[in-house]
Enzyme design. Structure first.
Site, PDB file in Angstrom:
ATOM      1  N   ASP A 196       0.831  -1.206   0.000  1.00 18.37           N
ATOM      2  CA  ASP A 196       0.000   0.000   0.000  1.00 18.37           C
ATOM      3  C   ASP A 196       0.866   1.258   0.000  1.00 18.37           C
ATOM      4  OD1 ASP A 196      -2.208  -1.611   0.033  1.00 18.37           O
ATOM      5  OD2 ASP A 196      -2.699  -1.259   2.145  1.00 18.37           O
ATOM      6  N   GLU A 222      -2.046  -2.843  -9.129  1.00 16.08           N
ATOM      7  CA  GLU A 222      -0.839  -2.015  -9.210  1.00 16.08           C
ATOM      8  C   GLU A 222      -0.719  -1.330 -10.566  1.00 16.08           C
ATOM      9  OE1 GLU A 222       0.419  -6.258 -10.308  1.00 16.08           O
ATOM     10  OE2 GLU A 222      -1.037  -5.264  -9.029  1.00 16.08           O
TER      11      GLU A 222
END
Length: 308
Positions: A196, A222
């Site tokens: 994160d 991502e």
């Protein structure tokens, strides 16, 4: 005004202003004093425009005043159209979004005992908190909560809009897709909290590199995407390469241990035959080629020749 009405006039939770036919202020309640920082004894007996000259140039205000005196009509100034009538400091949170108090205002005639209209009132309601709440709800539907960038749903909508605008004006349009290399390994070896952090850091780096007119977002996982209006493929490739090298130079830390990340990116340009899906597919294929070629690189795919 008798004492009972004066109490209501001064304690009501909205601004109340009374003007005569010359637009001289004849009454100014405590709410207006508090939020305008203008005392009643300063403004009563003075033309309203001495304190708010910008109102002279608001056609909607001038028209509403004339209609109130001539026909006894009421005028309404909604926040969505006018934002505010009286420029006052926002007394709530969200000053960075709305430096001025957002207002809903009503203007109407006041009749004397003979029924003649010799004055009018303006009621000012502070709707800033409602506007802020509405703004946050809208943001929740279009912003990715982790990175603060636009989400996939909003990006897809904007891409359709930009395709239409590009075709209408004949301007170039490019699309860039990028993906964090070996992101699964980061999650597996350092944990999802580290993953994160990587996505947030990457989002901030990208945000600092693009123009305000560019539309940047997280496409999922991502993967990030940027819609580049009025940008040729050559310029888009230069920008993407600059992003790639800047990201590779970032030194990230997790639990006091430094590490680096890289991205693979694909870029392509809109053609007359493209749909949003075909443009995304071509950029995605270019990004996949960058992965296959060893990662940490960008591939710029020229658009296919037009169909005969």
């Amino acid at each position: 005004m008798n004492s009972e009405y004066r109490q209501i006039f001064d304690t009501t939770n909205q601004g109340l202003v009374v003007l005569d036919r010359n637009l001289t202020v004849t009454d100014w309640n405590r709410w207006m004093e508090m939020h305008s920082s203008i005392r009643a004894d300063e403004i009563i007996g003075r033309p309203l425009f001495d304190f708010y000259p910008s109102l002279q140039h608001k056609q909607a205000f001038t028209r509403a005043v004339k209609c109130a005196f001539s026909f006894g009509s009421f005028g309404y100034f909604s926040q969505k159209l006018h934002h505010y009538l009286f420029p006052m400091r926002n007394p709530h949170a969200g000053i960075e979004l709305f430096p001025r108090m957002q207002q809903h205002c009503t203007l109407g005639p006041l009749r004397d005992e003979s029924g003649q209209i010799n004055s009018l009132f303006i009621a000012v309601q502070d709707v800033t908190e409602f506007v802020l709440y509405e703004h946050r709800l809208i943001e929740m539907t279009r912003v990715d909560s982790l990175t603060g960038l636009y989400n996939r749903r909003f990006l897809t909508q904007r891409l359709e809009e930009e395709l239409e605008r590009s075709r209408r004006h004949g301007n170039p349009l490019c699309l860039m897709l990028m993906d964090v290399d070996h992101f699964k390994q980061i999650n597996d070896s350092r944990g999802h909290l580290c993953g994160d952090q990587v996505l947030r850091s990457l989002a901030q780096t990208l945000r600092d590199m693009f123009r305000k007119s560019d539309i940047l977002g997280r496409f999922g996982g991502e993967e990030f995407v940027c819609i580049l209006p009025e940008t040729t493929l050559e310029k888009a490739c230069i920008l993407t390469e600059r992003c790639r090298t800047s990201i590779a130079d970032i030194e990230l830390f997790y639990q006091n241990t430094p590490f680096a990340i890289t991205i693979s990116a694909g870029v392509t340009e809109l053609t007359v035959n493209d749909s949003a899906d075909s443009l995304i597919r071509r950029a995605d294929n270019a990004m996949y080629q960058a992965k296959q070629a060893g990662r940490n690189r960008c591939i710029c795919t020229p658009p296919p020749p037009p169909s005969p």
